[in-house]
Scaffold this motif. Structure first.
Motif, PDB file in Angstrom:
ATOM      1  N   ARG B 127     -12.625  37.516 -18.961  1.00  0.00           N
ATOM      2  CA  ARG B 127     -13.036  38.844 -19.460  1.00  0.00           C
ATOM      3  C   ARG B 127     -14.551  38.943 -19.537  1.00  0.00           C
ATOM      4  N   LEU B 128     -15.165  37.887 -20.085  1.00  0.00           N
ATOM      5  CA  LEU B 128     -16.616  37.892 -20.305  1.00  0.00           C
ATOM      6  C   LEU B 128     -17.399  38.046 -18.999  1.00  0.00           C
ATOM      7  N   THR B 129     -16.868  37.443 -17.949  1.00  0.00           N
ATOM      8  CA  THR B 129     -17.596  37.470 -16.671  1.00  0.00           C
ATOM      9  C   THR B 129     -17.119  38.598 -15.746  1.00  0.00           C
ATOM     10  N   GLY B 130     -16.276  39.460 -16.271  1.00  0.00           N
ATOM     11  CA  GLY B 130     -15.837  40.629 -15.500  1.00  0.00           C
ATOM     12  C   GLY B 130     -14.878  40.292 -14.375  1.00  0.00           C
ATOM     13  N   LEU B 131     -14.095  39.231 -14.556  1.00  0.00           N
ATOM     14  CA  LEU B 131     -13.161  38.832 -13.499  1.00  0.00           C
ATOM     15  C   LEU B 131     -11.724  39.249 -13.804  1.00  0.00           C
ATOM     16  N   SER B 132     -11.528  40.017 -14.857  1.00  0.00           N
ATOM     17  CA  SER B 132     -10.162  40.455 -15.206  1.00  0.00           C
ATOM     18  C   SER B 132      -9.555  41.230 -14.041  1.00  0.00           C
ATOM     19  N   GLY B 133      -8.330  40.904 -13.740  1.00  0.00           N
ATOM     20  CA  GLY B 133      -7.643  41.555 -12.621  1.00  0.00           C
ATOM     21  C   GLY B 133      -7.826  40.810 -11.307  1.00  0.00           C
ATOM     22  N   TYR B 134      -8.732  39.843 -11.297  1.00  0.00           N
ATOM     23  CA  TYR B 134      -8.990  39.072 -10.065  1.00  0.00           C
ATOM     24  C   TYR B 134      -8.558  37.610 -10.219  1.00  0.00           C
ATOM     25  N   GLU B 135      -7.734  37.334 -11.219  1.00  0.00           N
ATOM     26  CA  GLU B 135      -7.374  35.938 -11.535  1.00  0.00           C
ATOM     27  C   GLU B 135      -6.744  35.214 -10.355  1.00  0.00           C
ATOM     28  N   ASN B 136      -6.000  35.950  -9.541  1.00  0.00           N
ATOM     29  CA  ASN B 136      -5.280  35.292  -8.435  1.00  0.00           C
ATOM     30  C   ASN B 136      -6.001  35.421  -7.094  1.00  0.00           C
ATOM     31  N   HIS B 137      -7.217  35.924  -7.127  1.00  0.00           N
ATOM     32  CA  HIS B 137      -7.970  36.054  -5.875  1.00  0.00           C
ATOM     33  C   HIS B 137      -8.611  34.719  -5.492  1.00  0.00           C
ATOM     34  N   TYR B 138      -8.648  34.487  -4.176  1.00  0.00           N
ATOM     35  CA  TYR B 138      -9.311  33.277  -3.677  1.00  0.00           C
ATOM     36  C   TYR B 138     -10.736  33.638  -3.265  1.00  0.00           C
ATOM     37  N   PRO B 139     -11.702  32.793  -3.608  1.00  0.00           N
ATOM     38  CA  PRO B 139     -13.093  33.200  -3.389  1.00  0.00           C
ATOM     39  C   PRO B 139     -13.657  32.924  -2.001  1.00  0.00           C
ATOM     40  N   HIS B 140     -12.846  32.370  -1.067  1.00  0.00           N
ATOM     41  CA  HIS B 140     -13.439  31.908   0.193  1.00  0.00           C
ATOM     42  C   HIS B 140     -14.032  33.028   1.037  1.00  0.00           C
ATOM     43  N   ASN B 141     -13.498  34.243   0.910  1.00  0.00           N
ATOM     44  CA  ASN B 141     -14.037  35.339   1.718  1.00  0.00           C
ATOM     45  C   ASN B 141     -14.860  36.316   0.885  1.00  0.00           C
ATOM     46  N   LEU B 142     -15.074  35.989  -0.357  1.00  0.00           N
ATOM     47  CA  LEU B 142     -15.684  36.977  -1.260  1.00  0.00           C
ATOM     48  C   LEU B 142     -17.184  36.754  -1.406  1.00  0.00           C
ATOM     49  N   SER B 143     -17.830  37.717  -2.050  1.00  0.00           N
ATOM     50  CA  SER B 143     -19.295  37.752  -2.071  1.00  0.00           C
ATOM     51  C   SER B 143     -19.890  36.654  -2.965  1.00  0.00           C
ATOM     52  N   PHE B 144     -21.191  36.452  -2.801  1.00  0.00           N
ATOM     53  CA  PHE B 144     -21.900  35.489  -3.636  1.00  0.00           C
ATOM     54  C   PHE B 144     -21.785  35.876  -5.111  1.00  0.00           C
ATOM     55  N   GLY B 145     -21.846  37.182  -5.360  1.00  0.00           N
ATOM     56  CA  GLY B 145     -21.765  37.670  -6.734  1.00  0.00           C
ATOM     57  C   GLY B 145     -20.449  37.297  -7.385  1.00  0.00           C
ATOM     58  N   PHE B 146     -19.361  37.481  -6.641  1.00  0.00           N
ATOM     59  CA  PHE B 146     -18.027  37.157  -7.151  1.00  0.00           C
ATOM     60  C   PHE B 146     -17.930  35.651  -7.431  1.00  0.00           C
ATOM     61  N   ARG B 147     -18.426  34.883  -6.486  1.00  0.00           N
ATOM     62  CA  ARG B 147     -18.338  33.429  -6.634  1.00  0.00           C
ATOM     63  C   ARG B 147     -19.241  32.934  -7.767  1.00  0.00           C
ATOM     64  N   PHE B 148     -20.347  33.643  -7.962  1.00  0.00           N
ATOM     65  CA  PHE B 148     -21.253  33.286  -9.052  1.00  0.00           C
ATOM     66  C   PHE B 148     -20.562  33.515 -10.406  1.00  0.00           C
ATOM     67  N   ARG B 149     -19.790  34.599 -10.502  1.00  0.00           N
ATOM     68  CA  ARG B 149     -19.075  34.895 -11.748  1.00  0.00           C
ATOM     69  C   ARG B 149     -18.111  33.754 -12.093  1.00  0.00           C
ATOM     70  N   ILE B 150     -17.451  33.223 -11.055  1.00  0.00           N
ATOM     71  CA  ILE B 150     -16.505  32.113 -11.293  1.00  0.00           C
ATOM     72  C   ILE B 150     -17.263  30.895 -11.841  1.00  0.00           C
TER      73      ILE B 150
END
Lengths: 257, 265
Positions: B127-150
């Motif tokens: 929740r804190l990092t704004g990843l709610s709803g993306y729990e089951n997403h895989y980061p291999h194709n996603l942006s640097f921003g998304f991966r940074f949040r993880i």
């Protein structure tokens, strides 16, 4: 409708188009123009020799013997390495010495020579093909895994080390997965190499498997059975290749970074 | 020399690398600075490309050993307290074969995590990092921003005293950078963790940090410190901001004749 689908496949895949042309050529040439020859059998005779392949050459038993020898031992070798994945990449552990030794041996000692020795030592054994396949597969996995792990991703290592991860944790949870895409790319080539080795091994040991079946067809100068068994082997290898591709696409969906 | 009123103190950190031919290169030379406990939550180390920021951060987070000098955390010599100073490297460190939740969960297997109720903590971090709803997403194709949040979520699970951000925004586009600045700023207000950011971007440092340390080129050392009063996170065109930029620029060019510092917004 089905004609349209077939046509569409042929246009999109030139490989299948060439195969289709060759098949038609074979039927026309060897069924009607050159029925009696020692080069390729008549398509009609090939169809008639199918029951003989099952009854006289024990196709089913030989088929399962070879297929299980090609696929089960590498799977077992992989599971064995999976169980010791924490220490396999360790720079000071015995696997490093063993892999170095295997690499040196592989440079001048073809694997099939050990197969000939195995055939000599255990001429009657049912499991010797499996043992040979297991040793070849284990050696291949170890060499490939260690060479793939030679340059690990320093970013993952730094991030997890700062969280308190030790080498065992990094090896088990990160490095093991990191090397999978590279290994799977090379697995297709190994698949073909292992098939060749096992067929050759069975051919010279003359006891079990599709290799021994080929040997028998040569002995009996049975051209139609020989061609049919070659066709079955080719189709089985193709099926294995597509299975590996499916596994790769399904489970190894990322690339090395 | 050190006391508990300081979050972090670096004392005389020197790092010399030797190559295979025995040629030695001094990357860090007597790097010393301190972050007081009552200082603003985000501090920056501002230096040009290739000056040794990543090496310094690896030493602070105990990933690498210094040739000499010591890192003191909360007044005590920092030896085995892994997970107390966490590094987020420049490149994405989220694992592409695990989904968001499993990426965070994997770190919980480490003893240093010391969590009992992992499920709730992971949900909080997501929740804190704004990843709610993306729990089951895989980061291999996603942006640097998304991966940074993880990476941030995984790091914060350890309740670190200091979180080191090693030029993490460099590869992001302008929109993603804006989002991440807001994210870091927002998180810094909600958690006890102090953030230390390494960057080559003056504007980035000024917008996020309460104090800025200027570091020279290799062999690097800290040669100046700026305390930034007020907040420029969303207000970076006013006179005060421009004045601080000018002062930093002057100090930088006084120390470095040729530089590769990024002064763009």
């Amino acid at each position: 409708m089905s004609f349209m689908v077939t046509r569409s496949i042929l246009v999109r895949k030139p490989f299948f188009y060439i195969l289709f042309v060759l098949l038609v050529l074979w039927i026309i040439l060897f069924e009607f123009i050159l029925p009696a020859n020692n080069f390729l059998p008549r398509p009609g005779i090939v169809l008639l020799s199918i029951p003989a392949l099952f009854d006289d050459y024990h196709l089913i038993a030989n088929f399962f013997e070879t297929v299980s020898a090609v696929y089960l031992p590498p799977l077992l070798a992989f599971l064995f390495l999976y169980s010791i994945r924490g220490s396999i990449f360790n720079q000071s552990a015995p696997p490093k010495f063993l892999t170095g030794f295997l690499l040196q041996i592989a440079a001048f000692f073809p694997a099939i020579l050990s197969g000939i020795l195995f055939a000599f030592w255990f001429p009657e054994s049912f499991v010797v093909t499996y043992l040979f396949s297991f040793i070849v597969a284990l050696s291949w996995w170890m060499i490939e895994m260690r060479s793939a792990a030679a340059n690990p991703n320093q970013t993952y290592a730094a991030a997890f080390k700062s969280l308190g991860a030790d080498d065992l944790f990094l090896n088990k949870n990160i490095l093991w997965n990191e090397i999978k895409p590279g290994i799977f790319t090379r697995l297709n080539r190994f698949h073909m190499q292992l098939w060749t080795l096992i067929l050759f091994f069975e051919f010279i040991s003359k006891r079990y498997g599709l290799g021994s079946l080929l040997q028998q067809t040569l002995n009996y100068r049975d051209l139609s059975a020989l061609c049919l068994s070659i066709l079955i082997i080719t189709l089985t290898i193709s099926a294995g290749f597509f299975l590996l591709r499916f596994i790769e696409n399904k489970f190894i969906f990322w690339s090395s970074e | 020399m050190s006391d508990k009123t300081e979050i972090l103190r670096l004392s005389g950190i020197t790092k010399i690398f030797s190559d295979t031919y025995g040629i030695k290169k001094k990357v860090l030379e007597d790097v010393s600075f301190a972050i007081p406990a009552d200082s603003p939550k985000i501090a920056s180390i501002l230096a040009s490309f290739g000056s040794g920021k990543s090496t310094l951060f690896k030493i602070i987070s105990r990933v690498e050993k210094p040739t000499s000098g010591e890192v003191i955390l909360g007044g005590e010599k920092y030896l085995q307290a892994a997970g107390k100073i966490v590094l987020i490297p420049e490149k994405s460190s989220s694992l592409p074969w695990l989904n968001v939740r499993n990426n965070i969960e994997l770190a919980c297997r480490l003893e240093t995590c010391g969590k009992n109720d992992i499920g709730n903590d992971i949900n909080d971090m997501i929740r804190l990092t704004g990843l709610s709803g993306y729990e089951n997403h895989y980061p291999h194709n996603l942006s640097f921003g998304f991966r940074f949040r993880i990476s941030i979520a995984r790091a914060l699970l350890f309740n670190p005293i200091v979180l080191l951000l090693d030029d993490c925004f460099k590869k992001m586009d302008a929109a993603a950078k804006e989002e991440m600045y807001g994210l870091i700023y927002g998180i810094s207000r909600k958690v006890d963790t102090h953030f230390l950011l390494a960057t080559t971007n003056v504007t980035e440092a000024l917008r996020l940090s309460g104090s800025i340390f200027l570091m020279s080129k290799a062999p690097a050392k800290i040669y100046s410190k700026f305390e930034i009063p007020g907040e420029f996170i969303n207000d970076y065109n006013n006179e005060k901001f421009i004045e601080y930029r000018r002062l930093i620029e002057e100090a930088y060019y006084k120390e470095n004749q040729q530089g590769t510092m990024n002064f763009s917004i």
